[in-house]
Scaffold this active site. Structure first.
Site, PDB file in Angstrom:
ATOM      1  N   HIS A  75     -11.266   3.501   4.049  1.00 54.34           N
ATOM      2  CA  HIS A  75     -10.169   4.035   4.877  1.00 54.34           C
ATOM      3  C   HIS A  75      -8.957   4.346   4.006  1.00 54.34           C
ATOM      4  CE1 HIS A  75      -6.771   3.971   7.729  1.00 54.34           C
ATOM      5  NE2 HIS A  75      -6.297   2.919   7.088  1.00 54.34           N
ATOM      6  N   ASP A 104       2.222  34.524  -6.218  1.00 50.72           N
ATOM      7  CA  ASP A 104       1.145  33.549  -5.991  1.00 50.72           C
ATOM      8  C   ASP A 104       1.460  32.343  -6.851  1.00 50.72           C
ATOM      9  OD1 ASP A 104      -1.559  32.255  -5.806  1.00 50.72           O
ATOM     10  OD2 ASP A 104      -2.013  34.127  -4.773  1.00 50.72           O
ATOM     11  N   TRP A 140      -8.819  -0.850  -1.987  1.00 47.01           N
ATOM     12  CA  TRP A 140      -8.620   0.393  -2.745  1.00 47.01           C
ATOM     13  C   TRP A 140      -7.974   0.122  -4.090  1.00 47.01           C
ATOM     14  CZ3 TRP A 140      -4.194   3.403  -4.179  1.00 47.01           C
ATOM     15  CH2 TRP A 140      -2.974   2.792  -3.915  1.00 47.01           C
ATOM     16  N   SER A 167      -8.533  16.867 -10.194  1.00 41.40           N
ATOM     17  CA  SER A 167      -8.008  17.809  -9.209  1.00 41.40           C
ATOM     18  C   SER A 167      -6.488  17.727  -9.116  1.00 41.40           C
ATOM     19  CB  SER A 167      -8.639  17.521  -7.845  1.00 41.40           C
ATOM     20  OG  SER A 167      -7.812  17.959  -6.810  1.00 41.40           O
ATOM     21  N   SER A 168      -5.979  16.509  -9.002  1.00 43.32           N
ATOM     22  CA  SER A 168      -4.533  16.365  -8.826  1.00 43.32           C
ATOM     23  C   SER A 168      -3.758  16.816 -10.052  1.00 43.32           C
ATOM     24  CB  SER A 168      -4.174  14.909  -8.543  1.00 43.32           C
ATOM     25  OG  SER A 168      -4.705  14.516  -7.319  1.00 43.32           O
ATOM     26  N   HIS A 251       2.540   2.427  -8.217  1.00 42.54           N
ATOM     27  CA  HIS A 251       3.851   2.604  -7.620  1.00 42.54           C
ATOM     28  C   HIS A 251       4.324   4.048  -7.659  1.00 42.54           C
ATOM     29  CE1 HIS A 251       7.267   1.353  -5.408  1.00 42.54           C
ATOM     30  NE2 HIS A 251       7.889   2.284  -6.099  1.00 42.54           N
ATOM     31  N   GLU A 253       2.469   6.439  -7.491  1.00 38.61           N
ATOM     32  CA  GLU A 253       1.624   7.055  -6.473  1.00 38.61           C
ATOM     33  C   GLU A 253       2.265   6.983  -5.087  1.00 38.61           C
ATOM     34  OE1 GLU A 253      -1.129   8.805  -6.369  1.00 38.61           O
ATOM     35  OE2 GLU A 253      -1.538   8.656  -4.214  1.00 38.61           O
ATOM     36  N   TYR A 255       5.269   7.183  -4.405  1.00 40.16           N
ATOM     37  CA  TYR A 255       6.278   8.244  -4.331  1.00 40.16           C
ATOM     38  C   TYR A 255       5.631   9.610  -4.351  1.00 40.16           C
ATOM     39  CZ  TYR A 255       9.807   4.839  -4.178  1.00 40.16           C
ATOM     40  OH  TYR A 255      10.571   3.797  -3.740  1.00 40.16           O
ATOM     41  N   SER A 266      14.007  17.432   4.481  1.00 32.93           N
ATOM     42  CA  SER A 266      15.223  18.066   3.976  1.00 32.93           C
ATOM     43  C   SER A 266      15.256  19.562   4.283  1.00 32.93           C
ATOM     44  CB  SER A 266      15.358  17.865   2.469  1.00 32.93           C
ATOM     45  OG  SER A 266      15.289  16.501   2.149  1.00 32.93           O
ATOM     46  N   HIS A 300       6.246  -5.476  -8.924  1.00 35.22           N
ATOM     47  CA  HIS A 300       6.590  -6.101  -7.639  1.00 35.22           C
ATOM     48  C   HIS A 300       5.342  -6.246  -6.758  1.00 35.22           C
ATOM     49  CE1 HIS A 300       7.839  -1.804  -6.137  1.00 35.22           C
ATOM     50  NE2 HIS A 300       6.562  -1.981  -5.987  1.00 35.22           N
ATOM     51  N   HIS A 301       4.238  -5.635  -7.171  1.00 36.15           N
ATOM     52  CA  HIS A 301       2.980  -5.855  -6.456  1.00 36.15           C
ATOM     53  C   HIS A 301       2.254  -7.096  -6.976  1.00 36.15           C
ATOM     54  CE1 HIS A 301       3.098  -1.896  -4.472  1.00 36.15           C
ATOM     55  NE2 HIS A 301       3.699  -1.515  -5.581  1.00 36.15           N
ATOM     56  N   THR A 326      17.502   5.928  -2.592  1.00 36.31           N
ATOM     57  CA  THR A 326      16.887   6.123  -1.275  1.00 36.31           C
ATOM     58  C   THR A 326      17.965   6.099  -0.198  1.00 36.31           C
ATOM     59  OG1 THR A 326      15.013   4.910  -2.163  1.00 36.31           O
ATOM     60  CG2 THR A 326      14.969   5.405   0.178  1.00 36.31           C
ATOM     61  N   LYS A 329      19.696   9.349   0.088  1.00 33.01           N
ATOM     62  CA  LYS A 329      18.940  10.352   0.847  1.00 33.01           C
ATOM     63  C   LYS A 329      19.113  10.143   2.344  1.00 33.01           C
ATOM     64  CE  LYS A 329      15.532  12.028  -2.068  1.00 33.01           C
ATOM     65  NZ  LYS A 329      15.415  13.299  -1.513  1.00 33.01           N
ATOM     66  N   ARG A 448      -4.279 -10.223   5.233  1.00 35.03           N
ATOM     67  CA  ARG A 448      -4.860  -8.893   5.367  1.00 35.03           C
ATOM     68  C   ARG A 448      -6.283  -8.910   4.798  1.00 35.03           C
ATOM     69  NH1 ARG A 448      -2.218  -5.504   0.303  1.00 35.03           N
ATOM     70  NH2 ARG A 448      -3.537  -3.798   1.007  1.00 35.03           N
TER      71      ARG A 448
HETATM   72  C1  HEM Z   1      -4.747   6.236  12.170  1.00 39.09           C
HETATM   73  C2  HEM Z   1      -3.902   5.251  12.103  1.00 39.09           C
HETATM   74  C3  HEM Z   1      -4.166   4.076  11.189  1.00 39.09           C
HETATM   75  C4  HEM Z   1      -4.634   2.859  11.566  1.00 39.09           C
HETATM   76  C5  HEM Z   1      -5.005   2.409  12.983  1.00 39.09           C
HETATM   77  C6  HEM Z   1      -4.747   2.062  10.366  1.00 39.09           C
HETATM   78  C7  HEM Z   1      -5.194   0.761  10.338  1.00 39.09           C
HETATM   79  C8  HEM Z   1      -5.412   0.030   9.194  1.00 39.09           C
HETATM   80  C9  HEM Z   1      -5.930  -1.291   9.171  1.00 39.09           C
HETATM   81  C10 HEM Z   1      -6.289  -2.113  10.385  1.00 39.09           C
HETATM   82  C11 HEM Z   1      -6.023  -1.680   7.863  1.00 39.09           C
HETATM   83  C12 HEM Z   1      -6.601  -2.968   7.333  1.00 39.09           C
HETATM   84  C13 HEM Z   1      -5.582  -3.960   6.989  1.00 39.09           C
HETATM   85  C14 HEM Z   1      -6.215  -5.164   6.374  1.00 39.09           C
HETATM   86  O1  HEM Z   1      -6.939  -5.891   7.056  1.00 39.09           O
HETATM   87  O2  HEM Z   1      -5.950  -5.388   5.188  1.00 39.09           O
HETATM   88  C15 HEM Z   1      -5.537  -0.606   7.063  1.00 39.09           C
HETATM   89  C16 HEM Z   1      -5.437  -0.634   5.684  1.00 39.09           C
HETATM   90  C17 HEM Z   1      -4.838   0.366   4.930  1.00 39.09           C
HETATM   91  N1  HEM Z   1      -4.375   1.584   5.388  1.00 39.09           N
HETATM   92 FE1  HEM Z   1      -4.378   2.178   7.349  1.00 39.09          FE
HETATM   93  N2  HEM Z   1      -4.339   2.794   9.296  1.00 39.09           N
HETATM   94  C18 HEM Z   1      -3.963   4.042   9.745  1.00 39.09           C
HETATM   95  C19 HEM Z   1      -3.481   5.078   8.970  1.00 39.09           C
HETATM   96  C20 HEM Z   1      -3.262   5.014   7.589  1.00 39.09           C
HETATM   97  C21 HEM Z   1      -2.652   6.051   6.797  1.00 39.09           C
HETATM   98  C22 HEM Z   1      -2.177   7.389   7.325  1.00 39.09           C
HETATM   99  C23 HEM Z   1      -2.605   5.595   5.515  1.00 39.09           C
HETATM  100  C24 HEM Z   1      -2.093   6.227   4.241  1.00 39.09           C
HETATM  101  C25 HEM Z   1      -1.581   7.377   4.111  1.00 39.09           C
HETATM  102  C26 HEM Z   1      -3.170   4.283   5.497  1.00 39.09           C
HETATM  103  C27 HEM Z   1      -3.270   3.503   4.367  1.00 39.09           C
HETATM  104  C28 HEM Z   1      -3.841   2.269   4.323  1.00 39.09           C
HETATM  105  C29 HEM Z   1      -3.952   1.459   3.135  1.00 39.09           C
HETATM  106  C30 HEM Z   1      -3.452   1.825   1.721  1.00 39.09           C
HETATM  107  C31 HEM Z   1      -4.577   0.264   3.508  1.00 39.09           C
HETATM  108  C32 HEM Z   1      -4.886  -0.929   2.607  1.00 39.09           C
HETATM  109  C33 HEM Z   1      -6.311  -1.025   2.315  1.00 39.09           C
HETATM  110  C34 HEM Z   1      -6.589  -2.194   1.434  1.00 39.09           C
HETATM  111  O3  HEM Z   1      -6.192  -3.299   1.792  1.00 39.09           O
HETATM  112  O4  HEM Z   1      -7.210  -1.973   0.385  1.00 39.09           O
HETATM  113  N3  HEM Z   1      -3.553   3.952   6.768  1.00 39.09           N
HETATM  114  N4  HEM Z   1      -5.178   0.429   7.910  1.00 39.09           N
HETATM  115 CU   LIG Z   2       5.417  -0.469  -5.522  1.00 40.37          CU
END
Ligand code: HEM
Ligand SMILES: [Cu+2]
Lengths: 531, 292
Positions: A75, A104, A140, A167-168, A251, A253, A255, A266, A300-301, A326, A329, A448
């Site tokens: 996810h 372009d 992740w 790609s990036s 970190h 990333e 940003y 903006s 800080h992580h 921040t 802004k 978590r």
């Molecule tokens: C659709 C709405 C979303 C829901 C319901 C949702 C829900 C969740 C849940 C339940 C977790 C697991 C937390 C855990 O047990 O550690 C999670 C992890 C995470 N989500 Fe989401 N999320 C959503 C959208 C997003 C979006 C848009 C992003 C990033 C742009 C995102 C980034 C992450 C990241 C980075 C983690 C941490 C995964 C990890 O612990 O390795 N999520 N999310």
């Molecule tokens: Cu950070």
């Protein structure tokens, strides 16, 4: 003014599959990026729904813990690398050439490759769902030694990361070359729209940080298959070294995900406040300072891994420092709205919500940045609440705002404003129901990345899950709105919004296949009328 | 703004998608091999072949367009920026490995032997309490897990010669550039040839040195953090030298065919930049990996 828009008479487009597979057109490639990002948003979203379903009640209901952890990991990877980043690059592709009067992107063929890598990289990653040992489940962040226990999926994970990085980096190089080399004559750097500024700075971050991640995951690969000991203390290495490398990338990333969002709001807030952006120059400098500082806060992580006390202090103070630009802004966005003649169409609603909710995420970030209290918050749901405020109600809200703001330019039609507003209000309410209670859960100690929890957390989790399902369903409405808008609707004017300023509003809607083949003549007077 | 040239936007091209596919097949083959799937190596070979085909075809198109005069000054600037920023990304890739080297030397090894943080939190006491810091670290914290080596490659032997070779090649490539600017084609080709030769001699020496280290000194990639950083840093560098030398060879071939003019020779310059980058990385390696 419409003389600027040089309407091309031989607006020939390639047809059929070739148009998309062989494209060298920034608008088509931008469209591909945006559609891809939206698709991945739903795949990643479906995984989030599985996670929330499992967490609806304590105990193990639907999935086994290993699969649960795979869902959490994939996810996150999908949302970050598949949804938010590509959506940002898609907007950059569509809008930067229009905003700076370029024909372009600077390197159109490479542009196409940057896009097409994405579906193939995700094919590598998603294929692991069907492999022996399942998809990656170590989070992740890929920390060793845990990630080294991944089954057959392991090399696929590593190569997917390499592939996405390629790609990036190509995308970033293209944006930098476009912005520095392709501006219409007469447009100085300090006359560029802020969205363009935030994207150049984001590109620097990409080029400086992604190769470091590539190096780090390469070391994981050699540790697993070639007998190196980068992350094994038995050979003189250190698992914590990976965390340093990862967060040196990680970190910046965050940003990379956030700065384009700053750029979007903006653009939008001045348009609907009908006032020029307050403090343009300070916005540019603040963005640059945030980017530079983002390379000095990574640990800080890692406050709880046992860093020397001097390190803890340094990284705490450096983190606090980022609050200053921040704050500049946020102040400027509010000052732009101050005494403006505001109207609240959907893009503005999402932008105002962004300012408020991103700031909430920023404040919880400050709390996490204070070393001693992070010892309590670390790896709890408080962190999950924090990063979803900045990523979902932050980055995703801004991307939604951008979609509504520029849809008329892309399709030539106005979207259904009533449905847009419904989409906004449902998203706003459901996302807060989803994520706000997670603050309480985290402060009370719920960890978590765990599929089960103590009975005392049950109520808030159920509320959170209900919010999650509601948010998920609401996004289907967005797809309907976009499709409806693409199919027809009230015709959009060239300048689709009264207060919208900038070169992109000088070309017709929908923007013709080729624009600015000869650069527009930007005299001082023209430029003044643009801003 | 006097005359505005039209910026050249290429027609649709198949190379980007071929490139994507070739990388995909290459990665797929690699991942299959790591999972001990027999077919993996064939997939990998197909991927690499496709990759070569893509590079050849894509560059052939670009060269043809360049010769046909489709590129304005502005297009040239885009290419320059592209190459420059690509090299920066490469610098950051190497930075990760240099970072690992400094981290091991400054933190993890001292801590494992009980200094500073490692004395503080019990790492030393509870893991391998007899471990003593040293660099090169040829007694492992856990000697059962990693191979002990007899010695490391001294700086002032082959590595010093290799340093001289690479520095000399930096000079010869500059001479080639000067010759090109003076339109002296013979000198151009001669100096380029010298550069390519120096590059390949470097690689040859490096390979010999690897053989010596592995066979005589027992220094392998399995030799703890020293072996890890040594082989990955020098290995990635060696790979870059090889790539650079191949690119230089292509430039030599093109200059023999009469490509490049006094003013217009971006491909030459791009490869020269790359070559200098490889050179600078080597200096870092020589100092920090071999010497101090
Ligand atoms: C659709 C709405 C979303 C829901 C319901 C949702 C829900 C969740 C849940 C339940 C977790 C697991 C937390 C855990 O047990 O550690 C999670 C992890 C995470 N989500 Fe989401 N999320 C959503 C959208 C997003 C979006 C848009 C992003 C990033 C742009 C995102 C980034 C992450 C990241 C980075 C983690 C941490 C995964 C990890 O612990 O390795 N999520 N999310
Ligand atoms: Cu950070």
């Amino acid at each position: 003014m419409s003389t600027i828009a040089h309407d091309d008479h031989h607006d020939h487009k390639p047809t059929g599959l070739k148009r998309w597979f062989f494209s060298t057109n920034h608008k088509d490639i931008g469209t591909l990026y945006l559609i891809f990002a939206l698709t991945m948003f739903f795949i990643g979203g479906a995984m989030a729904m599985i996670i929330r379903a499992e967490l609806f009640q304590p105990g193990l209901q639907f999935v086994d813990p290993q699969f649960y952890n795979s869902m959490v990991t994939v996810h996150a990877l999908i949302m970050i690398f598949g949804a938010v980043m590509p959506a940002g690059v898609g907007l950059a592709n569509w809008m930067i050439p229009l905003m700076i009067g370029a024909p372009d992107m600077a390197l159109p063929r490479m542009n196409n490759m940057s896009f097409w890598i994405l579906p193939f990289a995700f094919a590598l990653l998603l294929s692991t769902l069907f492999m022996d040992g399942g998809a990656p489940a170590g989070g992740w962040t890929m920390y060793p030694p845990l990630v080294l226990q991944t089954g057959d999926a392991f090399p696929f994970l590593i190569f997917a990361v390499h592939f996405l990085g390629i790609s990036s980096i190509m995308g970033a190089i293209n944006i930098i070359a476009t912005v520095f080399n392709m501006r219409a004559p007469g447009m100085t750097l300090m006359q560029m729209p802020l969205f363009v500024w935030t994207w150049v700075i984001t590109s620097f971050l990409l080029i400086a940080s992604l190769p470091v991640l590539a190096g780090g995951v390469t070391m994981l690969l050699t540790d697993k298959y070639f007998g190196t000991s980068f992350f094994d203390a038995a050979g003189g290495g250190d698992p914590v070294l990976f965390q340093h490398i990862f967060w040196f990338f990680g970190h910046p990333e965050v940003y990379i995900l956030a700065l384009p969002a700053f750029g979007i709001v903006s653009q939008i807030i001045p348009a609907f406040a009908r006032k020029p952006l307050f403090g343009y120059a300070s916005m540019v400098y603040a963005t640059a300072s945030i980017a530079i500082l983002s390379f000095f806060v990574w640990a800080h992580h890692m406050f709880t891994v046992g860093l020397p006390i001097k390190g803890e202090l340094f990284f705490m103070y450096a983190t606090m420092l980022i609050a200053v630009p921040t704050g500049v802004k946020v102040f400027n966005w509010i000052a732009t709205m101050w005494k403006g003649s505001m109207t609240f169409e959907t893009p503005m609603l999402f932008s105002v919500a962004f300012v408020i909710l991103f700031t909430i995420g920023g404040f919880s970030g400050l709390m996490l940045g204070i070393t001693p209290v992070d010892f309590q918050y670390h790896d709890t749901y408080f962190v999950v609440a924090h990063f979803h405020y900045v990523l979902l109600t932050g980055a995703i809200f801004a991307l939604m705002a951008a979609a509504y703001y520029w849809l008329p330019k892309w399709t030539g039609n106005m979207y259904d404003e009533r449905l847009g507003k419904i989409h906004f209000w449902l998203s706003l309410i459901s996302s807060n129901v989803l994520f706000f209670p997670q603050h309480f859960l985290g402060l009370a100690g719920m960890p978590r990345r765990i599929p089960d929890y103590n009975i005392q957390f049950a109520d808030f989790n159920m509320i959170s899950s209900i919010g999650g399902f509601a948010y998920g369903i609401t996004q289907l409405l967005f797809v309907y709105i976009v499709i409806k808008c693409a199919m027809g609707g009230k015709k959009a004017r060239a300048r689709s919004w009264d207060g919208a300023k900038g070169l992109e509003w000088e070309v017709p809607s929908p923007a013709p296949f080729h624009t600015f083949e000869t650069p527009p003549k930007l005299t001082k007077k023209v430029l003044e009328s643009l801003y | 703004m006097a005359t505005q040239e039209i910026y050249y936007i290429p027609e649709g091209s198949k190379w980007p998608i071929v490139g994507t596919l070739s990388l995909f097949v290459t990665f797929l083959g690699g991942a299959m091999m790591f999972n001990s799937v027999d077919a993996g190596k064939y997939v990998l070979i197909i991927g690499l072949a496709l990759l070569t085909y893509m590079f050849a075809g894509w560059f052939a198109d670009v060269i043809a367009e360049s010769i046909a005069g489709k590129y304005s000054k502005q297009v040239d600037v885009s290419f320059r920026m592209g190459m420059g920023w690509f090299i920066l990304s490469e610098v950051m890739f190497f930075a990760a490995f240099f970072g690992a080297l400094y981290y091991a030397r400054m933190f993890s090894i001292p801590w494992l032997s009980g200094e500073g943080q490692g004395g503080h939190n019990g790492t030393h006491e509870f893991l391998w309490s007899s471990f003593q810091a040293s660099w090169p670290m040829n007694v492992m914290p856990d000697p059962a897990k990693y191979t002990q080596y007899k010695d490391v490659v001294p700086a002032f032997g082959v590595p010093a010669i290799n340093t001289a070779l690479l520095l000399a090649s930096g000079v010869t490539v500059t001479f080639a550039h000067w010759a090109l600017k003076k339109a002296n084609r013979t000198a151009l080709s001669a100096w380029l040839f010298a550069t390519v030769a120096l590059g390949f001699i470097f690689v040859y020496f490096q390979a010999g040195e690897y053989a010596h280290a592995m066979n005589d000194l027992d220094l392998t990639i399995n030799g703890g953090i020293y072996g890890s950083t040594f082989y990955l840093l020098t290995g990635f560098h060696g790979f870059h030298v090889t790539m650079g030398a191949v690119m230089l060879a292509v430039i030599l071939f093109r200059s023999l065919k009469g490509h490049f003019s006094k003013k217009d020779h971006f491909a030459f310059e791009a490869v020269a930049w790359y070559w200098h980058f490889v050179d600078v990385v080597w200096l870092g390696l020589f100092i920090f990996v071999y010497w101090i």
